[in-house]
Design an enzyme around this catalytic site. Structure first.
Site, mmCIF file in Angstrom:
data_model
loop_
_atom_site.group_PDB
_atom_site.id
_atom_site.type_symbol
_atom_site.label_atom_id
_atom_site.label_comp_id
_atom_site.label_asym_id
_atom_site.label_seq_id
_atom_site.Cartn_x
_atom_site.Cartn_y
_atom_site.Cartn_z
ATOM 1 N N LYS A 186 -23.172 3.949 16.016
ATOM 2 C CA LYS A 186 -23.340 4.587 17.412
ATOM 3 C C LYS A 186 -22.455 4.209 18.527
ATOM 4 O O LYS A 186 -21.584 4.960 19.261
ATOM 5 C CB LYS A 186 -24.761 4.355 18.108
ATOM 6 C CG LYS A 186 -25.193 4.938 19.190
ATOM 7 C CD LYS A 186 -26.644 4.555 19.649
ATOM 8 C CE LYS A 186 -27.558 5.433 18.906
ATOM 9 N NZ LYS A 186 -28.933 5.107 19.209
ATOM 10 N N ARG B 221 -30.141 -0.029 22.616
ATOM 11 C CA ARG B 221 -30.269 0.812 21.558
ATOM 12 C C ARG B 221 -29.728 0.205 20.334
ATOM 13 O O ARG B 221 -28.441 -0.375 20.518
ATOM 14 C CB ARG B 221 -29.408 2.103 21.759
ATOM 15 C CG ARG B 221 -30.149 2.914 22.680
ATOM 16 C CD ARG B 221 -29.306 4.209 23.109
ATOM 17 N NE ARG B 221 -29.760 5.174 24.221
ATOM 18 C CZ ARG B 221 -30.687 6.131 23.956
ATOM 19 N NH1 ARG B 221 -30.912 6.192 22.888
ATOM 20 N NH2 ARG B 221 -31.106 6.687 24.999
ATOM 21 N N GLY C 45 -34.653 6.144 13.543
ATOM 22 C CA GLY C 45 -35.958 5.822 13.656
ATOM 23 C C GLY C 45 -36.376 4.461 13.000
ATOM 24 O O GLY C 45 -37.534 3.931 13.413
ATOM 25 N N MET D 14 -35.007 1.299 13.516
ATOM 26 C CA MET D 14 -34.780 0.171 14.358
ATOM 27 C C MET D 14 -35.046 0.592 15.872
ATOM 28 O O MET D 14 -35.653 1.653 16.223
ATOM 29 C CB MET D 14 -33.531 -0.391 14.092
ATOM 30 C CG MET D 14 -33.584 -1.107 12.810
ATOM 31 S SD MET D 14 -32.200 -1.789 12.418
ATOM 32 C CE MET D 14 -30.692 -0.563 12.853
ATOM 33 N N ARG E 90 -22.162 11.598 15.956
ATOM 34 C CA ARG E 90 -21.856 11.120 14.592
ATOM 35 C C ARG E 90 -21.461 12.334 13.776
ATOM 36 O O ARG E 90 -22.125 13.368 14.005
ATOM 37 C CB ARG E 90 -22.974 10.170 14.256
ATOM 38 C CG ARG E 90 -24.047 10.779 13.856
ATOM 39 C CD ARG E 90 -25.336 10.097 13.311
ATOM 40 N NE ARG E 90 -26.366 10.994 13.666
ATOM 41 C CZ ARG E 90 -27.711 10.378 13.700
ATOM 42 N NH1 ARG E 90 -27.998 9.050 13.684
ATOM 43 N NH2 ARG E 90 -28.667 11.356 13.589
ATOM 44 N N HIS F 139 -38.385 13.318 12.741
ATOM 45 C CA HIS F 139 -38.324 12.207 11.818
ATOM 46 C C HIS F 139 -38.484 12.652 10.496
ATOM 47 O O HIS F 139 -37.751 12.238 9.554
ATOM 48 C CB HIS F 139 -39.554 11.099 12.190
ATOM 49 C CG HIS F 139 -39.397 9.961 11.275
ATOM 50 N ND1 HIS F 139 -40.263 9.857 10.192
ATOM 51 C CD2 HIS F 139 -38.738 8.730 11.146
ATOM 52 C CE1 HIS F 139 -39.933 8.864 9.580
ATOM 53 N NE2 HIS F 139 -39.128 8.080 10.268
ATOM 54 N N SER G 205 -16.846 3.645 -28.363
ATOM 55 C CA SER G 205 -17.786 4.300 -27.280
ATOM 56 C C SER G 205 -18.776 3.323 -26.816
ATOM 57 O O SER G 205 -19.446 2.502 -27.642
ATOM 58 C CB SER G 205 -18.582 5.472 -27.792
ATOM 59 O OG SER G 205 -19.300 5.983 -26.989
ATOM 60 N N THR H 41 -23.889 1.655 -23.282
ATOM 61 C CA THR H 41 -24.198 0.672 -22.345
ATOM 62 C C THR H 41 -25.955 0.590 -21.982
ATOM 63 O O THR H 41 -26.266 -0.507 -21.305
ATOM 64 C CB THR H 41 -23.646 1.287 -20.803
ATOM 65 O OG1 THR H 41 -23.840 2.541 -20.750
ATOM 66 C CG2 THR H 41 -22.267 1.124 -20.919
ATOM 67 N N ASP I 14 -27.999 -0.171 -24.779
ATOM 68 C CA ASP I 14 -28.252 -1.452 -25.769
ATOM 69 C C ASP I 14 -27.172 -2.700 -24.862
ATOM 70 O O ASP I 14 -27.671 -3.828 -24.812
ATOM 71 C CB ASP I 14 -27.556 -1.069 -27.035
ATOM 72 C CG ASP I 14 -28.940 -0.580 -27.936
ATOM 73 O OD1 ASP I 14 -29.750 -1.191 -27.487
ATOM 74 O OD2 ASP I 14 -28.679 0.320 -28.309
ATOM 75 N N CYS J 54 -21.228 6.238 -23.848
ATOM 76 C CA CYS J 54 -22.292 7.286 -24.273
ATOM 77 C C CYS J 54 -23.409 6.867 -23.861
ATOM 78 O O CYS J 54 -24.433 7.430 -23.955
ATOM 79 C CB CYS J 54 -22.104 7.762 -25.664
ATOM 80 S SG CYS J 54 -22.580 6.418 -26.708
ATOM 81 N N TYR K 84 -12.890 8.926 -21.340
ATOM 82 C CA TYR K 84 -14.090 9.949 -21.351
ATOM 83 C C TYR K 84 -15.512 9.231 -21.106
ATOM 84 O O TYR K 84 -15.732 8.277 -21.319
ATOM 85 C CB TYR K 84 -14.425 10.956 -22.208
ATOM 86 C CG TYR K 84 -14.789 10.452 -23.563
ATOM 87 C CD1 TYR K 84 -16.181 10.426 -23.790
ATOM 88 C CD2 TYR K 84 -14.035 10.154 -24.711
ATOM 89 C CE1 TYR K 84 -16.671 9.874 -24.974
ATOM 90 C CE2 TYR K 84 -14.519 9.351 -25.774
ATOM 91 C CZ TYR K 84 -15.869 9.386 -25.904
ATOM 92 O OH TYR K 84 -16.469 8.674 -27.074
HETATM 93 C C1 PEP Z 1 -26.725 3.109 -26.095
HETATM 94 O O1 PEP Z 1 -27.145 2.028 -26.560
HETATM 95 O O2 PEP Z 1 -26.007 3.173 -24.806
HETATM 96 C C2 PEP Z 1 -26.764 4.264 -26.736
HETATM 97 C C3 PEP Z 1 -26.045 5.301 -26.242
HETATM 98 O O3 PEP Z 1 -27.372 4.431 -27.823
HETATM 99 P P1 PEP Z 1 -28.852 4.467 -28.020
HETATM 100 O O4 PEP Z 1 -29.481 4.768 -26.618
HETATM 101 O O5 PEP Z 1 -29.181 5.556 -28.961
HETATM 102 O O6 PEP Z 1 -29.448 3.231 -28.355
HETATM 103 MG MG MG Z 2 -27.731 1.988 -28.637
#
Ligand code: PEP
Ligand code: MG
Length: 902
Positions: free
Chosen positions: A29, A98, A107, A109, A343, A459, A786, A789, A791, A854, A874
């Protein structure tokens, strides 16, 4: 040293000193008021106390040294500029106080208006207003009410009750029927309420009022509702708020005064034009609070042509200057227009795309900037289904389509009930006359919000749009009775628990459940959109921005798919291959029996027979997928979950066996099964016999899968297709595991592939922390990595992905240990660090090593930016999120910092 600090810390900026780029310091503001001042627009004079001052106050509980003197100096210059003194009994200057944080928190604060009024200056104010006593006493009662509630925590209902009482005594329901004497009496009542609750008289000293109001704004940064809102909107907790002290201008001086809000384009659809609400003879917050019904802004042309034309001129100037949709708050004081705020306005997802496209057409921004101005969360919203309406469904009411989407759920009338039912898994629609910041938790829990009062800027509307939640506001045919937990509409009574459907795009409200259909954006991606609709502004904008994202992005986008149908859909959504084909579902359904034979095999021969029977089935699975993904890479992951997951649950089996034994039936087979399940039982199956460990323990299992993949590839390629298989080994922690699997796989591949021209890559998932830390060694044996994420997050944090989200994540989120679940968005510092190490060391050992992700994070907008930064090749995500990932990968490429335009 202390003296030195005083000189260094500038805590107060005059509006003429700031600009729009100082949001960190002056809040949104303050920065924009400064910008408008410098553009020469009519902004009432004032100054901004910085977020630094707020942070210092919150850290120590005291105003930082030097602040009081700086406020004094700026106040004096404000007084000089206005030719009035704060609280002067004869001719008072009044100010508003203000809040204004870096990111708008509508709204959330505090604001206090009319600071500087007291028993003596109220008389001076009346004289200033040409002897308008009513106005002066109304302003004074508003000050006591706002000051009492926000600064001294006097319960707001006490004041509301008193004014209702005054109206009842007068036989009216309209505030405007209270005359000066009534209001003078009300001020006395208010002062008594104030004294009762605070143990002191209402402060008469203007500077004390100002200092306490500033302090209350600082403290409102840590109010419960502000904390909840920040968490929901992912706004950092340590930014603090600035405080704006602005000379008061009055919209409640009579019919030639008023107040309003304006948008330079429609924030719901993006359509060009003038949008907004106006309320004559009203002050400040009345419009946003949705307390009285407003008129459309266009009406102002009739009411006050001069101010209207001037406003349109300023709106055009602001839009050209900010190169974006602006929202504006203004006040007209006796025919003189004042700009109180502007704004870059919040907008719906559809409007974000449409406006970005329009601004490119108008030459105001280029395509890179258009891409930056939209985001994956908005695109995801546009992919939500919409109502499928035919003649059976007649709306019972029509309100304002305040935030689009189709929401169906059970009616609830309170925030607490919404939270309660939603926790039981029920979809709910929160119905209120109007919402206020106390309803925030219920709004978060609800599928949709329905109010009977308030416009597009109420609001409910503003907050719902910010959350991407369906909202219909101002459906005034609804007679909402909160204590009775009912509303009536069109002669029908709807009770708590009844189902309604609300359409946030059209504003329609239906009783009962209306079926839903896919969005036009999904139809566009699917190629099933009616050709006549291809020119729809939203579809055109999405097409244009997606095309640019694809041309710009460096990250490829693949999909996680394990059926031909999913692969085909993902391809239509723009997937450039499969990054994860999980093979475990291929062992379920009518194949269970074969899998049981494999698991229970007592001899090599029995096991080999079971595998031989599975081979052609697996081959057929892969053929279907390779055909759909012709010419594109397909990463097939060898079986991952523990084998007992393919057998019946232990308890159920034990009961069956006991019952059958009791009946004297032959249970030899069931007993063998039970024994096998007992043998395989694991306390922590996620950390047990799964992935590569299984492949090394059950002879022939991985070999069968490798053969099926190779044979399917050869068959598809020989038939004129083009299969590009990548075999992925799960849960590897040591290079030796991979080497063992690879040696066997290479032999089979060489034998099957022959001279077919098929090339099969062999790589690994990186999902065990040890694999990430020894990536340099593992890369010697892997043609690609790959990142799993899911696990990797589970094992880096040491918590079970199946259990913890329900068990304690809520508490971690509440405490701010997480801003967001690390299963949803990558934990950059911990898990992300493992990814970075593995990417760097893997590539150092094998230059050009192909890297992808993945896990679920592959489709999360913020995580996509991280994977771009780390240099992956990727991301892979579920088919529905492929467009989101394409868009975010494009955004990451044009704005490498990944900042979110808010
Ligand atoms: C993972 O662990 O991120 C994965 C893609 O394998 P899953 O989810 O099948 O264990
Ligand atoms: Mg896994």
């Amino acid at each position: 040293m202390a003296a030195q600090q005083r000189v260094d810390n500038k805590y107060v900026y005059d509006f003429a000193e700031g600009n729009k780029d100082l949001k960190d310091l002056l809040g949104g503001k303050g920065a924009n008021l400064a910008e408008m001042t410098n553009l020469g627009l009519p902004v009432p004079p004032g100054f901004t106390i910085t977020t630094e001052a707020c942070k210092a106050y919150l850290a120590t509980g005291r105003e930082p040294a030097g602040l009081a003197e700086q406020i004094e100096a700026h106040l004096e210059s404000l007084e000089r500029g206005m030719g009035r003194k704060l609280g002067d009994p004869a001719d008072p200057l009044l100010v508003s106080v203000r809040s204004g944080a870096k990111f708008s928190m509508p709204g959330m604060m505090e604001t206090v208006l009319n600071v500087g009024l007291n028993d003596r200056s109220v008389v001076g104010l009346s004289a200033q207003a040409g002897g308008n006593d009513r106005f002066a006493w109304d302003s004074y009662r508003r000050l006591i009410q706002m000051f009492g509630k926000t600064v001294c925590e006097v319960p707001g209902e006490e004041f509301e009750h008193a004014i209702d009482e005054a109206k009842r005594a007068k036989g009216t329901t309209n505030d405007l029927d209270l005359d000066a004497d009534d209001l003078r009496a009300l001020v006395d009542t208010y002062k008594k309420i104030f004294a009762e609750h605070t143990g002191r008289e209402f402060p008469q000293e203007p500077r004390e009022q100002l200092d306490l109001a500033i302090r209350a704004v600082f403290e409102s940064w840590n109010a419960e509702r502000a904390i909840v809102y920040r968490r929901q909107e992912r706004i950092p907790a340590d930014l603090g708020t600035a405080v704006n002290v602005v000379a008061m201008v009055f919209g409640n001086l009579g019919p030639d005064s008023g107040t309003g809000v304006a948008f330079t384009r429609d924030p719901a659809s993006g359509a060009q034009g003038i949008y907004g609400d106006y309320l004559a003879n009203a002050q400040g917050e009345d419009v946003v609070a949705g307390i009285r019904n407003t008129v459309p802004l266009q009406e102002l042309e009739r009411i006050d042509r001069k101010s209207y034309d001037e406003l349109l001129d300023y709106m055009a100037r602001l839009e050209g200057h900010y190169k974006d949709l602006c929202d504006i708050e203004f006040t007209i004081e006796r025919g003189k227009l004042w700009m109180l705020q502007t704004r870059v306005g919040k907008r719906t997802a559809a409007a974000a795309f449409v406006i970005a496209g329009q601004l490119v057409d108008e030459g105001l921004i280029d395509l890179d900037e258009a891409l930056h101005r939209v985001n994956g969360a908005q695109l995801a919203q546009l992919m939500f289904p919409r109502f499928k309406l035919d003649h059976e469904f007649e709306p019972v009411a029509k309100g304002i389509g305040a935030s689009p989407g189709a929401a169906v759920g059970k009616v609830v009338f309170s925030s607490d009930r919404a939270v309660e039912l939603a926790a039981e898994g029920e979809p709910v629609i929160l119905v209120r006359r109007e919402t206020n910041p106390d309803d925030l938790n219920g709004m978060i829990a609800a599928r949709g919000i329905l109010t009977s009062r308030g416009g597009k800027t109420s609001h409910a509307a503003v907050v719902a749009r910010g959350m991407g939640k369906t909202c219909v506001s101002g459906a005034d045919e609804l007679d909402v009775n909160v204590p009775a937990k009912t509303f009536t509409v069109a002669g029908q009574t709807v009770n708590e628990g009844d189902v309604v459907s609300v359409d946030g795009t059209t504003g329609n409200v239906y009783l009962g459940e209306v079926p839903v259909m896919p969005s036009e954006v999904v139809q566009y991606f699917e190629g099933t959109l009616d050709p006549e609709r291809i020119d729809d502004p939203l579809v055109r904008a999405v097409h244009r921005i997606m095309t640019h994202a694809d041309a710009t992005r460096r990250l490829r986008v693949r999909t996680n798919a394990d059926t031909g149908a999913d692969a085909a859909r993902a391809r239509r959504f723009g997937a450039e291959g499969i990054g994860l084909c999980r093979t475990e579902h291929m062992f379920l359904g009518d194949r269970r029996e074969l899998v049981e034979r494999l698991i229970l095999a007592g001899t090599d021969r029995e096991r080999e027979d079971a595998l031989a029977a599975l081979l052609p089935l697996q081959r057929a699975d892969f053929i279907e997928i390779f055909r759909e993904m012709a010419g594109l890479p397909v990463t097939v992951r060898l079986i991952d979950p523990p084998l007992h997951e393919f057998l019946p649950p232990l308890e159920q089996l034990a009961v069956n066996v006991a019952v059958a034994q009791e009946r004297g039936e032959d249970v030899a087979k069931e007993e063998a099964l039970l024994a096998a399940v007992r043998r395989m039982h694991e306390e922590n199956p996620m950390l047990g016999l799964r992935g590569v460990r299984l492949g090394l323990v059950i002879p022939g299992l991985f070999a069968m899968q490798v053969r099926a993949i190779a044979e399917a590839s050869v068959e598809v390629t020989r038939a004129g297709g083009s299969a590009c298989p990548e075999i992925m080994v799960p849960l590897v922690g040591a290079v030796q595991e991979l080497e063992t699997v690879r040696a066997e796989a290479e032999k089979i591949i060489a034998e099957v592939v022959g001279d077919s021209g098929v090339e099969v890559l062999i790589g690994t998932m990186i999902e065990v922390p040890r694999a990430a830390l020894t990536a340099g060694q593992i890369a010697e044996a892997a043609q690609f990595f790959s990142f799993g994420t899911n696990d990797l997050t589970q094992m880096a944090w040491g918590f079970s992905r199946d259990d913890v989200e329900g068990a304690f994540f809520w508490r971690y989120l509440e405490l701010g240990i997480f801003g967001i679940s690390p299963f949803e968005s990558i934990d950059r510092d911990g898990v992300g660090r493992l990814v970075r190490i593995a990417a760097e060391e893997g590539r150092a050992a094998r230059p050009g090593l192909k890297l992808g992700v993945c896990g679920e994070h592959g489709g999360d907008p913020d995580s996509v930016h991280f994977f771009h930064e780390v240099g992956l090749d990727y991301v892979s995500c579920s088919p529905f999120r492929v467009p989101v990932a394409r868009l975010e990968a494009g955004r990451a490429a044009v704005h490498p910092t990944g900042s979110d335009p808010r």
